[in-house]
Motif scaffolding. Structure first.
Motif, PDB file in Angstrom:
ATOM      1  N   GLY A 164       0.397  -1.298  -0.498  1.00 32.26           N
ATOM      2  CA  GLY A 164      -0.065  -0.074   0.166  1.00 32.26           C
ATOM      3  C   GLY A 164       0.153   0.963  -0.124  1.00 32.26           C
ATOM      4  O   GLY A 164       0.420   2.379  -0.610  1.00 32.26           O
ATOM      5  N   LEU A 165       2.122   1.493  -0.038  1.00 25.08           N
ATOM      6  CA  LEU A 165       3.199   2.052   0.404  1.00 25.08           C
ATOM      7  C   LEU A 165       3.696   2.690  -1.390  1.00 25.08           C
ATOM      8  O   LEU A 165       4.501   3.290  -0.930  1.00 25.08           O
ATOM      9  CB  LEU A 165       3.871   2.616   1.247  1.00 25.08           C
ATOM     10  N   ASP A 166       3.587   1.460  -2.084  1.00 19.82           N
ATOM     11  CA  ASP A 166       4.401   2.122  -3.023  1.00 19.82           C
ATOM     12  C   ASP A 166       3.744   2.538  -3.610  1.00 19.82           C
ATOM     13  O   ASP A 166       2.966   3.279  -3.874  1.00 19.82           O
ATOM     14  CB  ASP A 166       3.786   0.620  -4.121  1.00 19.82           C
ATOM     15  N   SER A 167       4.659   4.005  -4.658  1.00 21.54           N
ATOM     16  CA  SER A 167       3.834   4.719  -5.511  1.00 21.54           C
ATOM     17  C   SER A 167       4.460   4.609  -6.886  1.00 21.54           C
ATOM     18  O   SER A 167       6.366   3.946  -7.598  1.00 21.54           O
ATOM     19  CB  SER A 167       5.000   6.380  -4.770  1.00 21.54           C
ATOM     20  N   LYS A 168       4.458   5.420  -8.415  1.00 23.25           N
ATOM     21  CA  LYS A 168       4.409   5.438  -9.199  1.00 23.25           C
ATOM     22  C   LYS A 168       5.954   5.922  -9.914  1.00 23.25           C
ATOM     23  O   LYS A 168       6.261   5.654 -10.451  1.00 23.25           O
ATOM     24  CB  LYS A 168       3.119   5.408 -10.507  1.00 23.25           C
ATOM     25  N   VAL A 169       6.293   6.828  -8.286  1.00 20.80           N
ATOM     26  CA  VAL A 169       7.464   7.815  -9.297  1.00 20.80           C
ATOM     27  C   VAL A 169       8.352   8.114  -8.470  1.00 20.80           C
ATOM     28  O   VAL A 169       9.727   8.773  -8.316  1.00 20.80           O
ATOM     29  CB  VAL A 169       6.398   9.740  -9.085  1.00 20.80           C
ATOM     30  N   ALA A 170       8.269   7.484  -7.088  1.00 21.11           N
ATOM     31  CA  ALA A 170       8.968   7.368  -5.947  1.00 21.11           C
ATOM     32  C   ALA A 170       9.242   6.126  -5.307  1.00 21.11           C
ATOM     33  O   ALA A 170       8.736   4.982  -5.301  1.00 21.11           O
ATOM     34  CB  ALA A 170       8.877   8.607  -4.941  1.00 21.11           C
TER      35      ALA A 170
END
Length: 456
Positions: free
Chosen positions: A383-389
């Motif tokens: 849930g803490l995944d980011s597409k840009v970081a």
């Protein structure tokens, strides 16, 4: 607080006779019928916290109802409820019970009088025989420090004043202190701390205290020092902002735990790290969807500026972890989710080390400073995944907020470093014996007990 513990018994000291509700009949069996009639008249039944002064006899006496002789809070309500005067406990207390009686009395004598004075005197207690004065003194002084810091509003306690508190501790215990302020945070690679605090005219800083023999095991304590939290550009409503003077409660715990370790002279290499900021709205506020660099090299997308505590902690934890300490503990008033799950009295404990977690839970039970473990449930990390970081500072679904905050912090700590995260409320919502409404130390005494047992 300790001024109410008397080294010498005055001649007119009142005897306090502790009795349990179950033990009252046995005590009455040895008394006169007049005494039994008197207690019936005044309605004394031995309930915990109740008091009945006894007539006649060779000296002033009072019965005190207690749940158990070794209950930490058994006598804690008496300093403020008894008439002014001097008292002693008329009972054979072992060392544990005597120490707890003295500590409870000391904690019950606390009053925050910085802005509103009171002339009402407190009742004094003669030190019980066999009490461990060193334990009482360091614990009472540490709890007082937490309460005073948390109770002080942001107008008088900003990042600079928090650093002044650390400086006073360093001077008292001959510790080394380094305070990195403002743009120097960028020069020395603490970019997340700087980003969160840069909008405030009160410059952000990292407080770094070191004490002890460098050859001893390294024990590092980190505390969240958000001296006031408006939520940043994701602005809190006014009702949620009222309590935000206490958002530096983690820092207060870290400094107080450091105080206990230094007062006891434990054979450790102590380090206390406190990132101190104000999260306010300004022309230089960090923004939602910003991508922040961190000391560890990971990039973080800001999903919410009101999840700022983990952003300042991640830089401090990365630095703490770089030294591979034998024990790493952080304190933070981090999530409302922990309060929803566990209420105000139980800090949420999250840890990457089962042995450390078990020790903290056991110590919490032993010293009446409980906490409750929540899992670092790996499937929630997605849930803490980011597409840009590398990661985001919040999840999009809002579930398991205390756990996902812990998972965020875990990314900045090595698997081999025994680490515990305490998400604490640092506040009493109402007044109970020994625990007045306001700032409170929660998890502090248990953490000290673990450090003392492991390294003392």
């Amino acid at each position: 607080m300790l001024a109410t513990l008397l080294a010498v018994a005055p001649p007119d000291t009142v005897a306090l006779i502790p009795v349990t509700k179950a033990g009252l009949p046995d005590w009455l069996a040895g008394q006169s019928p007049e005494t039994a009639a008197w207690l019936k008249t005044v309605g004394f039944a031995g309930d915990a916290g109740s008091v009945a002064f006894l007539p006649g006899g060779d000296g002033a006496r009072a019965l005190v109802g207690v749940s158990a002789l070794d209950d930490l809070w058994a006598f804690a309500g008496l300093p403020t409820s008894l008439p002014a005067g001097s008292y002693h406990i008329d009972a054979a207390l072992d060392a544990r019970a005597a120490t707890r009686a003295a500590l409870g009395w000391a904690l019950g004598s606390y009053r925050f009088t910085r802005y509103k004075k009171t002339d009402k005197p407190l009742a004094g207690l003669v030190w019980p025989a066999h009490a461990d004065r060193g334990e009482v003194e360091r614990t009472a002084s540490a709890v007082t420090l937490v309460r005073d810091l948390v109770n002080t509003p942001a107008c008088d306690l900003g990042p600079a004043e928090l650093a002044d508190t650390a400086r006073a501790l360093a001077e008292e215990f001959e510790a080394a202190l380094d305070v990195i302020v403002g743009p120097d945070l960028l020069d020395r690679d603490y970019p997340a701390i700087h980003a969160v605090g840069r909008a405030s005219p009160r410059a952000p800083r990292l407080i770094d205290l070191r004490w002890g023999n460098p050859e001893h095991p390294k024990v590092t304590i980190v505390g969240k020092g958000v001296c006031f939290d408006t939520g940043g550009l994701d602005l809190k409503p006014s009702s949620a902002m009222l309590m935000m003077k206490k958002d530096m409660g983690g820092a207060a715990h870290a400094l107080a735990l450091g105080r206990m370790v230094m007062m006891a002279g434990l054979p450790v290499r102590l380090r206390v790290l406190v990132p101190a900021v104000e999260n306010v709205v300004g022309g230089d506020s960090f923004k939602p969807m910003d991508v922040l660099k961190t000391r560890k090299g990971l990039t973080v997308e800001v999903g919410n500026t009101d999840a700022e505590g983990r952003l300042i902690l991640c830089d401090a934890l990365a630095e703490a972890d770089s030294e591979q300490p034998a024990l790493l503990i952080d304190f933070a008033t981090l999530t409302g989710a922990a309060r929803v799950a566990l209420g105000p009295d139980l800090p949420a404990l999250l840890s990457n080390n089962d042995s450390l977690a078990s020790d903290l839970l056991a110590a919490g039970t032993e010293v009446e400073d409980p906490m409750w473990r929540l899992p670092l449930w790996a499937p929630y990390r997605k849930g803490l995944d980011s597409k840009v970081a590398d990661l985001s500072n919040v999840t999009s679904n809002g579930f398991a907020g205390a756990i996902t905050a812990g998972l965020f912090l875990q990314d900045f700590v090595s698997k081999d470093t025994p680490w515990a995260h305490l998400d604490t409320y640092a506040w009493n919502s109402g007044t109970r014996p020994g625990r007045p409404e306001g700032g409170e130390a929660l998890g502090l005494r248990a953490a000290y007990a673990v450090i003392a047992k492991r390294f003392g």
